[in-house]
Design an enzyme around this catalytic site. Structure first.
Site, PDB file in Angstrom:
ATOM      1  N   ARG A 117       0.823  -1.228   0.000  1.00 56.37           N
ATOM      2  CA  ARG A 117       0.000   0.000   0.000  1.00 56.37           C
ATOM      3  C   ARG A 117       0.853   1.273   0.000  1.00 56.37           C
ATOM      4  NH1 ARG A 117      -3.151  -3.045   3.704  1.00 56.37           N
ATOM      5  NH2 ARG A 117      -4.923  -3.962   2.625  1.00 56.37           N
ATOM      6  N   LYS A 139       2.589  11.499 -11.050  1.00 52.58           N
ATOM      7  CA  LYS A 139       1.662  10.667 -11.828  1.00 52.58           C
ATOM      8  C   LYS A 139       2.360   9.358 -12.155  1.00 52.58           C
ATOM      9  CE  LYS A 139      -1.566  13.779 -14.060  1.00 52.58           C
ATOM     10  NZ  LYS A 139      -2.020  14.347 -15.335  1.00 52.58           N
ATOM     11  N   GLU A 181       7.217  17.599 -25.399  1.00 54.51           N
ATOM     12  CA  GLU A 181       6.700  18.085 -24.103  1.00 54.51           C
ATOM     13  C   GLU A 181       7.161  19.520 -23.853  1.00 54.51           C
ATOM     14  OE1 GLU A 181       4.560  17.062 -21.964  1.00 54.51           O
ATOM     15  OE2 GLU A 181       4.335  14.919 -22.265  1.00 54.51           O
ATOM     16  N   LYS A 213       6.174  23.258 -14.205  1.00 53.57           N
ATOM     17  CA  LYS A 213       5.387  22.102 -13.755  1.00 53.57           C
ATOM     18  C   LYS A 213       5.261  22.087 -12.231  1.00 53.57           C
ATOM     19  CE  LYS A 213       4.405  17.309 -14.197  1.00 53.57           C
ATOM     20  NZ  LYS A 213       4.496  16.091 -14.972  1.00 53.57           N
ATOM     21  N   GLU A 223      -5.112  17.220  -9.665  1.00 54.26           N
ATOM     22  CA  GLU A 223      -5.653  17.537 -10.998  1.00 54.26           C
ATOM     23  C   GLU A 223      -7.178  17.736 -10.967  1.00 54.26           C
ATOM     24  OE1 GLU A 223      -4.196  16.244 -15.389  1.00 54.26           O
ATOM     25  OE2 GLU A 223      -5.222  14.684 -14.282  1.00 54.26           O
ATOM     26  N   ARG A 227      -4.169  21.741 -12.837  1.00 55.93           N
ATOM     27  CA  ARG A 227      -3.151  20.793 -13.320  1.00 55.93           C
ATOM     28  C   ARG A 227      -3.490  20.266 -14.715  1.00 55.93           C
ATOM     29  NH1 ARG A 227       0.249  16.037 -10.235  1.00 55.93           N
ATOM     30  NH2 ARG A 227       1.369  15.387 -12.101  1.00 55.93           N
ATOM     31  N   ASN A 231      -1.781  18.904 -19.444  1.00 51.16           N
ATOM     32  CA  ASN A 231      -2.235  17.957 -20.462  1.00 51.16           C
ATOM     33  C   ASN A 231      -2.438  18.656 -21.811  1.00 51.16           C
ATOM     34  OD1 ASN A 231      -4.064  15.068 -20.375  1.00 51.16           O
ATOM     35  ND2 ASN A 231      -2.558  15.503 -18.805  1.00 51.16           N
ATOM     36  N   HIS A 234      -2.452  16.819 -25.103  1.00 53.06           N
ATOM     37  CA  HIS A 234      -2.395  15.388 -24.777  1.00 53.06           C
ATOM     38  C   HIS A 234      -3.663  14.607 -25.109  1.00 53.06           C
ATOM     39  CE1 HIS A 234       1.277  16.488 -22.835  1.00 53.06           C
ATOM     40  NE2 HIS A 234       1.462  15.302 -22.291  1.00 53.06           N
ATOM     41  N   HIS A 238      -2.841  11.173 -26.670  1.00 53.50           N
ATOM     42  CA  HIS A 238      -3.073   9.862 -26.046  1.00 53.50           C
ATOM     43  C   HIS A 238      -3.934   8.980 -26.946  1.00 53.50           C
ATOM     44  CE1 HIS A 238      -2.112  11.383 -21.705  1.00 53.50           C
ATOM     45  NE2 HIS A 238      -1.037  11.013 -22.366  1.00 53.50           N
ATOM     46  N   HIS A 253       5.394   9.392 -27.658  1.00 51.83           N
ATOM     47  CA  HIS A 253       4.584  10.358 -26.909  1.00 51.83           C
ATOM     48  C   HIS A 253       4.826  11.817 -27.317  1.00 51.83           C
ATOM     49  CE1 HIS A 253       2.190  11.984 -23.723  1.00 51.83           C
ATOM     50  NE2 HIS A 253       3.223  12.612 -23.192  1.00 51.83           N
TER      51      HIS A 253
HETATM   52  N1  GLY Z   1       2.150  15.027 -17.503  1.00 54.79           N
HETATM   53  C1  GLY Z   1       1.082  15.797 -16.984  1.00 54.79           C
HETATM   54  C2  GLY Z   1       1.028  15.873 -15.501  1.00 54.79           C
HETATM   55  O1  GLY Z   1       1.940  15.426 -14.823  1.00 54.79           O
HETATM   56  O2  GLY Z   1       0.081  16.373 -14.944  1.00 54.79           O
END
Ligand code: GLY
Length: 350
Positions: A117, A139, A181, A213, A223, A227, A231, A234, A238, A253
């Site tokens: 956990r 993430k 990115e 960031k 998020e 946040r 994206n 993205h 994605h 990516h």
């Molecule tokens: N790669 C996007 C984030 O970390 O929120």
């Protein structure tokens, strides 16, 4: 050495950027209370490039290799890692060290988030993409056949070491992926978006992106709002990648994000949020970062719309991060017709 703090309330950590920062691993690990053992998760390419030589976490450790490529970002890999941890008797006090690019930090981070956990982990980021984005912000996760990053956890590392020496062995495509990115950050920072970031020393390029960031993550770790701007580009990216899983040589990516950025600009124009000049600026920035914004031949608009509907930002709708009068922000409830029409417009991009 540049240190960028990620000031998460109650559990801040540092991103340490510069040549040779991988050798900061021992003080980081031995500074964690109770650690007796480390699991160093990496890929053969990192070992082959020589970046494990002399890498010392300061405690006894085992190396756990995962397969190369995006295909390794699977629940099966996480299960295999956790079973190895269990067989070795790894305890909750021990640490996972992820050494590699975004696939390694996502998978090892998710294994760390779930084993017992949750055990602590440290990212040693060896690719440009991981250094400017993937390794920072907590993430972690894996892909499902139904879509990218659909399974995961928010689990913050104890520290991130971005060793710019390790960028020496990247091939041109990996540099391009990182720059995909970085092009995103051109629209999230202060000042007019352009590709001038590339004129800085590489450590400063990484630090600039990480600084943007870190500020966003500190504001909205989970998020729930702000946040989502990370994206940018993205949603389509994605979806394009989801169609490419397991087919080596297909879109990577950062390349997909570059296409997603121009798509987002065209969609924002269609919705009356930005003008032609701003679309042109998106194209210039993407091309300035050395990327190709064209939709790959044979892209299936219907499949892309389905995949975009499964995006984590979506609330049973189509949600995009779009530029506009207030800057880049999430926009919910975008009509399918506008998305399909914008995909058709993308077909005409030369
Ligand atoms: N790669 C996007 C984030 O970390 O929120």
């Amino acid at each position: 050495m540049i240190v960028v703090p990620v000031e998460l309330p109650g559990r801040p950590y540092d991103v340490v950027i510069g040549a040779g920062t991988r050798h900061e691993l021992a003080p980081v690990v031995t500074g964690l209370a109770g650690v007796e053992h480390a699991a160093l998760v990496t890929q053969g390419s990192v070992a082959d490039a020589g970046w494990l030589a002399g890498l010392d976490p300061g405690v006894p450790f085992e190396v756990d290799l995962i397969e190369p490529g995006e295909g390794a970002k699977s629940f099966a890999t996480v299960e295999e890692l956790c079973r190895r941890f269990a067989r070795r008797g790894m305890s909750r006090a021990d640490v996972v060290v992820a050494v590699g690019g975004g696939v390694v930090s996502d998978v090892a981070g998710f294994a760390a988030a779930t084993y017992h956990r949750g055990v602590r982990y440290v990212n040693v980021a060896t690719t440009l993409l991981a250094q400017v984005d993937a390794a920072v912000g907590g993430k972690t996760g894996v892909n499902l056949p139904e879509g990218k990053n659909l399974l995961g956890a928010l689990w913050q590392p104890e520290a991130v070491l971005c060793d710019t020496e390790t960028l020496r062995t990247l091939d041109e495509r990996e540099w391009r992926c990182g720059r995909g990115e970085m092009a995103k950050y051109a629209f999230l920072g202060e000042g007019p978006p352009d590709a001038s970031l590339l004129e800085l020393e590489v450590a400063d390029q990484v630090a600039r992106c990480v600084g943007i960031k870190a500020a966003v993550v500190a504001m909205d770790e989970a998020e729930t709002g702000r946040r989502m701007v990370l994206n940018y580009g993205h949603t389509l990216a994605h979806a394009l990648e989801a169609g490419a899983f397991g087919r080596p040589g297909d879109l990577a990516h950062g390349e997909a994000v570059a296409i997603g950025l121009l798509f987002a600009a065209l969609l924002a124009r269609r919705l009356g949020r930005i003008d032609d000049a701003r679309v042109d600026l998106h194209r210039e920035v993407v091309v300035g970062f050395g990327l190709d914004p064209r939709l790959p031949a044979g892209s299936d608009p219907e499949a892309l719309v389905v995949a975009m509907g499964r995006d984590k930002k979506a609330r049973h709708d189509l949600t995009f991060v779009l530029d506009g009068p207030r800057g880049v922000e999430p926009v919910h409830g975008v009509a399918v017709g506008d998305v399909v029409a914008t995909l058709a417009e993308m077909e005409t991009v030369r």
